[in-house]
Scaffold this active site. Sequence first.
Site, PDB file in Angstrom:
ATOM      1  N   GLU A 122       0.652  -3.046  19.298  1.00 30.15           N
ATOM      2  CA  GLU A 122       1.119  -3.154  20.681  1.00 30.15           C
ATOM      3  C   GLU A 122       0.887  -1.891  21.506  1.00 30.15           C
ATOM      4  O   GLU A 122       0.909  -0.782  20.983  1.00 30.15           O
ATOM      5  CB  GLU A 122       2.629  -3.470  20.692  1.00 30.15           C
ATOM      6  CG  GLU A 122       2.945  -4.785  20.002  1.00 30.15           C
ATOM      7  CD  GLU A 122       4.414  -5.159  20.089  1.00 30.15           C
ATOM      8  OE1 GLU A 122       5.226  -4.358  20.606  1.00 30.15           O
ATOM      9  OE2 GLU A 122       4.731  -6.284  19.637  1.00 30.15           O
ATOM     10  N   GLN A 181       3.887   7.329   3.545  1.00 27.56           N
ATOM     11  CA  GLN A 181       3.340   7.724   4.846  1.00 27.56           C
ATOM     12  C   GLN A 181       4.045   8.960   5.403  1.00 27.56           C
ATOM     13  O   GLN A 181       3.733   9.409   6.501  1.00 27.56           O
ATOM     14  CB  GLN A 181       3.502   6.567   5.845  1.00 27.56           C
ATOM     15  CG  GLN A 181       2.763   5.311   5.422  1.00 27.56           C
ATOM     16  CD  GLN A 181       3.156   4.094   6.255  1.00 27.56           C
ATOM     17  OE1 GLN A 181       3.999   4.155   7.144  1.00 27.56           O
ATOM     18  NE2 GLN A 181       2.523   2.971   5.975  1.00 27.56           N
ATOM     19  N   TYR A 201      12.138  -4.183  22.284  1.00 24.37           N
ATOM     20  CA  TYR A 201      10.719  -4.533  22.130  1.00 24.37           C
ATOM     21  C   TYR A 201      10.473  -5.628  21.091  1.00 24.37           C
ATOM     22  O   TYR A 201       9.334  -5.950  20.787  1.00 24.37           O
ATOM     23  CB  TYR A 201       9.888  -3.254  21.918  1.00 24.37           C
ATOM     24  CG  TYR A 201       9.847  -2.511  23.249  1.00 24.37           C
ATOM     25  CD1 TYR A 201       8.832  -2.732  24.159  1.00 24.37           C
ATOM     26  CD2 TYR A 201      10.908  -1.706  23.643  1.00 24.37           C
ATOM     27  CE1 TYR A 201       8.851  -2.149  25.421  1.00 24.37           C
ATOM     28  CE2 TYR A 201      10.952  -1.119  24.892  1.00 24.37           C
ATOM     29  CZ  TYR A 201       9.915  -1.348  25.774  1.00 24.37           C
ATOM     30  OH  TYR A 201       9.956  -0.802  27.040  1.00 24.37           O
ATOM     31  N   TYR A 259       1.307  -9.328   5.601  1.00 22.26           N
ATOM     32  CA  TYR A 259       0.019  -8.881   5.079  1.00 22.26           C
ATOM     33  C   TYR A 259      -0.613  -9.915   4.150  1.00 22.26           C
ATOM     34  O   TYR A 259      -1.821 -10.030   4.056  1.00 22.26           O
ATOM     35  CB  TYR A 259       0.163  -7.545   4.328  1.00 22.26           C
ATOM     36  CG  TYR A 259       0.396  -6.388   5.262  1.00 22.26           C
ATOM     37  CD1 TYR A 259      -0.635  -5.917   6.080  1.00 22.26           C
ATOM     38  CD2 TYR A 259       1.629  -5.769   5.342  1.00 22.26           C
ATOM     39  CE1 TYR A 259      -0.424  -4.876   6.959  1.00 22.26           C
ATOM     40  CE2 TYR A 259       1.845  -4.720   6.217  1.00 22.26           C
ATOM     41  CZ  TYR A 259       0.823  -4.277   7.020  1.00 22.26           C
ATOM     42  OH  TYR A 259       1.036  -3.250   7.895  1.00 22.26           O
ATOM     43  N   HIS A 276       6.716   3.845   7.601  1.00 26.10           N
ATOM     44  CA  HIS A 276       7.216   3.725   8.979  1.00 26.10           C
ATOM     45  C   HIS A 276       8.235   4.807   9.355  1.00 26.10           C
ATOM     46  O   HIS A 276       9.355   4.513   9.762  1.00 26.10           O
ATOM     47  CB  HIS A 276       7.808   2.326   9.208  1.00 26.10           C
ATOM     48  CG  HIS A 276       6.828   1.235   8.865  1.00 26.10           C
ATOM     49  ND1 HIS A 276       7.152  -0.093   8.856  1.00 26.10           N
ATOM     50  CD2 HIS A 276       5.523   1.292   8.515  1.00 26.10           C
ATOM     51  CE1 HIS A 276       6.091  -0.810   8.517  1.00 26.10           C
ATOM     52  NE2 HIS A 276       5.091   0.018   8.298  1.00 26.10           N
TER      53      HIS A 276
END
Length: 467
Positions: free
Chosen positions: A339, A178, A349, A360, A246
Amino acid sequence: MKRAFLAVLLASVALPCGAQRVHEVYQQHCATCHGANLDGGLGGSLISGAWKHGGTDADLARIISDGLPDLGMRAFREMLPLDQIRALVVFIREREQQERARSAASPAVRAESPTRTALHRYRAEQFADGLDIPWSIAFLPDGSFLVTERSGALRPIAPDGTVGSPIRGTPAVLHHGQGGMLEVALHPQFSENGWVYLAFAEGWREGGQPRAMTAVVRGRIRGGAWEDEQEIWRADRRFYTRAGVHFGTRIAFDAKGFLYFVIGERGGWHEAQDLSRPNGKIFRLHDDGRVPDDNPFVGRADALPGIWSYGHRNPQGLVFDTRTGDLWSTEHGPRGGDEFNRILRGANYGWPVVSHGIHYDGRPFTALTEMDGMESPVHHWTPSIAACGLAFYDGEAFPRWRGDFFAGALAQQEVRRLRIDGRRMIEDEVILKGAGRVRDVRAGPDGLLYIVLNEPHRILRLRPADE
Ligand code: HEC
């Protein structure tokens, strides 16, 4: 590619042994009455969208837990652990959403005819195309644009949408998983100082294996070249890892000129709770990278001083409400539990201790959705929408949208209009669907909404078409 991504994720956590996958739990305990496809039998359909006994996630969890003994459904409290019950809620929500997607007509983009939404009609025009995984867009004062391509380039776009050749000399990125060239943002006083900020994945390879991490720099663009580069933030080398997931990231400036940016937990799950690591944090710095004295963890030996908030999984939307001065973020959950958070100084958080999502593969990892000392989301999406890109709208072109947020969604290929009343989400409307994976949403200085899409790789622009 998808499989590699999953493998990295799975390798990076210790999975609970023996936890059953949620579709197996459903088939074993629920299918006899609610149907193998959830469309009903002795018990009602769980995908019709109509709930007789309360339709919130909490209602579903309560019904599964307590049963409806008078109607012939037993309590599963003793039979299934709480995290399995939570997993069933995610599973039911996913199937309900799939069913809705099959039947419902959502605002899809048609080339020339206007799209009607609750408050405005708009026309979606193709603004730019021919891009390679565009990721982020910034608006220059002269009416032109900068766009990042994940594969590594920063390109100018002329006011008419013509895409220029890459700016020469931008930092080398690691286009891995990513990661790659991600965020571009301008200094609030760009007109005076010319600073452009880039956030990207970088690193090196060791025996063919990447070691990657998110970094932030600034520089100036002169004559098509990147110059005056300064480091704003870089992790210690020991935090560069093989994980391709991420990286975050977005950049936002507040009214005082402080810079905020995101680093996802890099597949490190519990590292999001560890203040000595950059994973899963939102940072706050001076515009030149210095740490502000009044940051929440300054002076603590066990904490990185740049941290503003923690316990994040992978936020990819970050924007200020310029009316209230509050910072807001959208964050990717795992399977379920994306979120929408109001970001508070020093707050936790909760990832991965509390979550509305599951693995998953359908196994639960926590029964907890909230906990004292952890900030709950103002809103969460189950099933996941894959929230990416967030804009705050205060423009002239769409007056009835002023004060609203616009969130992109990769997986659901959506743009959602979100309205907040105090601390509560009171409207969540899909205003665009099916035009591509939405990577970024920005409100332009012209009051138009710019939508950066992947597959197909292009930029759309929404223009009012009210009668
Ligand atoms: C022995 C049959 C039976 C089994 C097994 C069963 N249910 Fe039910 N369930 C029912 C009945 C009957 C109702 C009530 C239907 C009605 O009100 O018309 C119900 C209602 C529900 C509702 C509320 C639906 C609504 O409209 O509000 C949910 C949610 C639900 N069940 C989930 C489950 C799940 C998840 C499982 C498996 C863990 C399960 N049920 C197992 C019979 C069953």
